[in-house]
Write a protein that holds these residues in place. Structure first.
Motif, PDB file in Angstrom:
ATOM      1  N   GLN A  45      -5.104  -0.216  -0.836  1.00 12.11           N
ATOM      2  CA  GLN A  45      -4.026  -0.952  -0.151  1.00 12.11           C
ATOM      3  C   GLN A  45      -3.044  -1.526  -1.190  1.00 12.11           C
ATOM      4  N   GLY A  52      -1.947  -3.772  13.980  1.00 15.56           N
ATOM      5  CA  GLY A  52      -1.650  -2.375  13.663  1.00 15.56           C
ATOM      6  C   GLY A  52      -2.643  -1.847  12.643  1.00 15.56           C
ATOM      7  N   THR A  53      -3.920  -2.149  12.839  1.00 12.00           N
ATOM      8  CA  THR A  53      -4.938  -1.757  11.851  1.00 12.00           C
ATOM      9  C   THR A  53      -5.150  -0.240  11.877  1.00 12.00           C
ATOM     10  N   THR A  54      -5.928   0.237  10.922  1.00 13.62           N
ATOM     11  CA  THR A  54      -6.257   1.666  10.867  1.00 13.62           C
ATOM     12  C   THR A  54      -7.406   2.000  11.825  1.00 13.62           C
ATOM     13  N   LYS A  55      -7.950   0.987  12.484  1.00 14.45           N
ATOM     14  CA  LYS A  55      -9.080   1.129  13.429  1.00 14.45           C
ATOM     15  C   LYS A  55     -10.310   1.752  12.775  1.00 14.45           C
ATOM     16  N   VAL A  96      -2.116  -8.326   7.381  1.00 14.15           N
ATOM     17  CA  VAL A  96      -2.737  -7.944   6.117  1.00 14.15           C
ATOM     18  C   VAL A  96      -4.025  -7.192   6.416  1.00 14.15           C
ATOM     19  N   THR A  97      -4.646  -6.686   5.381  1.00 14.54           N
ATOM     20  CA  THR A  97      -5.988  -6.142   5.566  1.00 14.54           C
ATOM     21  C   THR A  97      -6.970  -7.284   5.308  1.00 14.54           C
ATOM     22  N   VAL A 136       3.161   0.291   6.738  1.00 11.87           N
ATOM     23  CA  VAL A 136       2.693   0.829   8.019  1.00 11.87           C
ATOM     24  C   VAL A 136       2.042  -0.302   8.797  1.00 11.87           C
ATOM     25  N   GLY A 137       2.070  -0.188  10.095  1.00 10.38           N
ATOM     26  CA  GLY A 137       1.504  -1.255  10.902  1.00 10.38           C
ATOM     27  C   GLY A 137       2.554  -2.323  11.162  1.00 10.38           C
ATOM     28  N   SER A 138       2.115  -3.403  11.819  1.00 11.90           N
ATOM     29  CA  SER A 138       3.065  -4.444  12.225  1.00 11.90           C
ATOM     30  C   SER A 138       3.361  -5.392  11.072  1.00 11.90           C
ATOM     31  N   ARG A 140       0.490   7.916  10.753  1.00  6.88           N
ATOM     32  CA  ARG A 140       1.617   7.152  11.309  1.00  6.88           C
ATOM     33  C   ARG A 140       2.845   7.239  10.402  1.00  6.88           C
ATOM     34  N   GLY A 180       0.831  -1.202   0.000  1.00  8.75           N
ATOM     35  CA  GLY A 180       0.000   0.000   0.000  1.00  8.75           C
ATOM     36  C   GLY A 180       0.865   1.252   0.000  1.00  8.75           C
ATOM     37  N   ASP A 181       0.224   2.416  -0.132  1.00  7.10           N
ATOM     38  CA  ASP A 181       0.927   3.707  -0.113  1.00  7.10           C
ATOM     39  C   ASP A 181       1.972   3.828  -1.215  1.00  7.10           C
TER      40      ASP A 181
HETATM   41  P1  IMP Z   1      -6.951  -2.539   8.368  1.00  3.92           P
HETATM   42  O1  IMP Z   1      -7.098  -2.509   6.882  1.00  3.92           O
HETATM   43  O2  IMP Z   1      -7.350  -1.254   9.016  1.00  3.92           O
HETATM   44  O3  IMP Z   1      -7.617  -3.738   8.978  1.00  3.92           O
HETATM   45  O4  IMP Z   1      -5.384  -2.697   8.712  1.00  3.92           O
HETATM   46  C1  IMP Z   1      -4.674  -3.900   8.427  1.00  3.92           C
HETATM   47  C2  IMP Z   1      -3.273  -3.610   7.920  1.00  3.92           C
HETATM   48  O5  IMP Z   1      -3.326  -2.983   6.653  1.00  3.92           O
HETATM   49  C3  IMP Z   1      -2.471  -2.640   8.808  1.00  3.92           C
HETATM   50  O6  IMP Z   1      -1.110  -3.004   8.763  1.00  3.92           O
HETATM   51  C4  IMP Z   1      -2.672  -1.295   8.137  1.00  3.92           C
HETATM   52  O7  IMP Z   1      -1.626  -0.391   8.420  1.00  3.92           O
HETATM   53  C5  IMP Z   1      -2.650  -1.735   6.685  1.00  3.92           C
HETATM   54  N1  IMP Z   1      -3.380  -0.822   5.803  1.00  3.92           N
HETATM   55  C6  IMP Z   1      -4.713  -0.690   5.668  1.00  3.92           C
HETATM   56  N2  IMP Z   1      -5.019   0.226   4.747  1.00  3.92           N
HETATM   57  C7  IMP Z   1      -3.852   0.683   4.264  1.00  3.92           C
HETATM   58  C8  IMP Z   1      -3.515   1.623   3.248  1.00  3.92           C
HETATM   59  O8  IMP Z   1      -4.369   2.217   2.574  1.00  3.92           O
HETATM   60  N3  IMP Z   1      -2.183   1.810   3.037  1.00  3.92           N
HETATM   61  C9  IMP Z   1      -1.229   1.133   3.716  1.00  3.92           C
HETATM   62  N4  IMP Z   1      -1.507   0.232   4.666  1.00  3.92           N
HETATM   63  C10 IMP Z   1      -2.805   0.000   4.932  1.00  3.92           C
END
Ligand code: IMP
Length: 423
Positions: free
Chosen positions: A224, A128-131, A238-239, A273-275, A303, A12-13
């Motif tokens: 992502q 380390g989700t985006t919550k 992962v997401t 980003v995240g773990s 972050r 992602g990013d």
């Molecule tokens: P979630 O998608 O919020 O459940 O997060 C799960 C994982 O995906 C975490 O490591 C987040 O940092 C990562 N993540 C979710 N969306 C993005 C994004 O748009 N860019 C980068 N990382 C993401």
């Protein structure tokens, strides 16, 4: 070729926003197919900065119809915040500009509460989700307990919301010892959203198919990145959605044959980003250089992103699982000023060398990158043609193409549209 898919080839990013925006300016339809407001991208148009989480940036082009696919999870509160702020800045947000799949799932307040509670319960092992409630919303989808946009059209929508909140209150209270939610209040709030969303809710599958058959330009936009894909990414870090190419057909109700071109957007170095494991991570001044020059802070959560050398084993994996037809290489200017560059082409695990990315969060923990070294460049890459790039920069790109086996067709050397080189 009318059906173009753009996806993140890394974690992602990858600066997909700029590339998507450039392609969107020529598209008739821009459709997102997975994820929700965990995504975030920034586009700069005419000196104005826009930040998007749910709505495709194509909304800025009056001729573009934006579509939110059935593979998405949509938080109506965030949807309206985004639409209202676009409207306040003069963007037409009428239903003729945006269609929301009736099969898209809704993110509810309990999904956000459960996301936070689950992360807290995991402690050190958190994802380390985006919550943003993404994982819990997809859990409900898969366990067939989700509420969909379609439910907003039904007369008993309020009752459905009340039942769902009552059920989730049991989880919040008994499993996580978290405060419960007021079912009536949530029902009132969502009844209001339903009222506003109704004219936007549509059957998007025939709409996309007919447009494709009529030769319109369709841009399918992934959120992502491949390494965050629920099936193909570095599980469990992962997401919860199908962020790779395979997710596009299922998430939009189109056949794979409506996809003609698959562009993988890859950053010239690696970030996450995240773990989760990150074999080429740099915890030194080179990593700091990437964070500073690349402004590596998340659009959604702010972050600091972890940075490291470009991992070509993952990019090769991405090329294979997505069937990439081309690569758009971004943020190449960030590498200016580093006199030696490294890329990872394989991993050392015990006595073995792996050339394929293991796609497993735990197996990756033990991987040591095998690097190749290349000369860097000093120039700031303020050029617009391939021939004007320093020889070392061209050699870096040729090296990527050679190791990955996919042509780099587009090179981005800065955030503005004119800082782009086509080949
Ligand atoms: P979630 O998608 O919020 O459940 O997060 C799960 C994982 O995906 C975490 O490591 C987040 O940092 C990562 N993540 C979710 N969306 C993005 C994004 O748009 N860019 C980068 N990382 C993401």
């Amino acid at each position: 070729m009318p059906g173009t898919l753009i996806i993140g080839a890394q974690w992602g990013d990858e600066a997909k926003g700029k590339i998507t925006d450039m392609l969107a300016s020529k598209a008739d339809i821009v459709a997102r197919y997975q994820g929700g407001d965990n995504a975030g991208h920034t586009v700069v148009v005419g000196g104005q900065t826009w930040k998007f989480h749910l709505i495709p940036s194509g909304i800025l082009y009056p001729r573009v119809l934006c579509v939110l696919g059935n593979g998405m999870v949509i938080n109506p509160k965030r949807l309206w915040e985004e639409l209202d702020s676009l409207s306040a800045r003069g963007v037409d947000i009428s239903p003729s500009r945006l269609k929301i799949s009736r099969q898209a799932h809704l993110i509810m307040p309990y999904h956000l509460a459960l996301d936070g509670a689950s992360e807290a319960a995991l402690g050190q092992a958190k994802i380390g989700t985006t919550k943003r409630g993404i994982g819990p919303a997809y859990m409900d989808k898969m366990s067939r307990q989700g509420l969909r946009a379609w439910d907003m059209l039904r007369p008993d929508f309020r009752q459905r919301v009340i039942r769902a909140v009552e059920q989730k209150n049991i989880w919040l209270e008994r499993v996580y010892a978290e405060p419960t939610l007021d079912p009536q209040a949530v029902a009132d709030e969502y009844a209001g959203y339903a009222e506003r969303m109704r004219p936007y809710i549509a059957d998007i599958s025939p709409l996309l198919y007919d447009a494709y058959v009529a030769g319109k330009e369709l841009l399918y936009e992934g959120g992502q990145g491949t390494l965050l894909d629920i099936d193909l990414g570095s599980y469990p870090y992962v997401t919860s959605s199908s962020a790779s190419a395979g997710g596009a057909a299922a998430g939009l109700g189109i056949g794979p044959r409506c996809i003609d071109r698959i562009i993988g957007v890859a950053k010239s170095y690696q970030t996450r980003v995240g773990s989760g494991p990150f074999p080429t991570e740099l915890l030194d001044e080179i990593g700091d250089h990437m964070v500073d020059r690349g402004a590596e802070f998340g659009t959604t959560t702010g972050r600091r992103r972890r940075c490291g050398w470009l991992d070509l084993a993952t990019l090769r994996y991405s090329a294979r699982v997505n069937g990439l037809t081309e690569i758009a290489l971004t943020k190449l200017d960030v590498l200016s000023g580093l006199n030696r560059l490294r890329t990872c082409n394989a991993y050392q695990v015990g006595g073995e060398t792996w050339t394929d990315w293991p796609a497993d969060g735990e197996a990756l923990e033990g991987c040591a990158p095998v690097y190749e070294e290349l000369p860097g460049w000093e120039e700031d890459l303020a050029v617009s043609a391939w021939e004007e790039l320093p020889a070392e920069t061209r050699a870096y790109i040729a090296h990527i193409e050679q190791r990955v086996g996919v042509p780099v067709k587009l090179i981005s050397v800065g955030p503005d549209r004119d800082q782009t080189i086509y080949r």
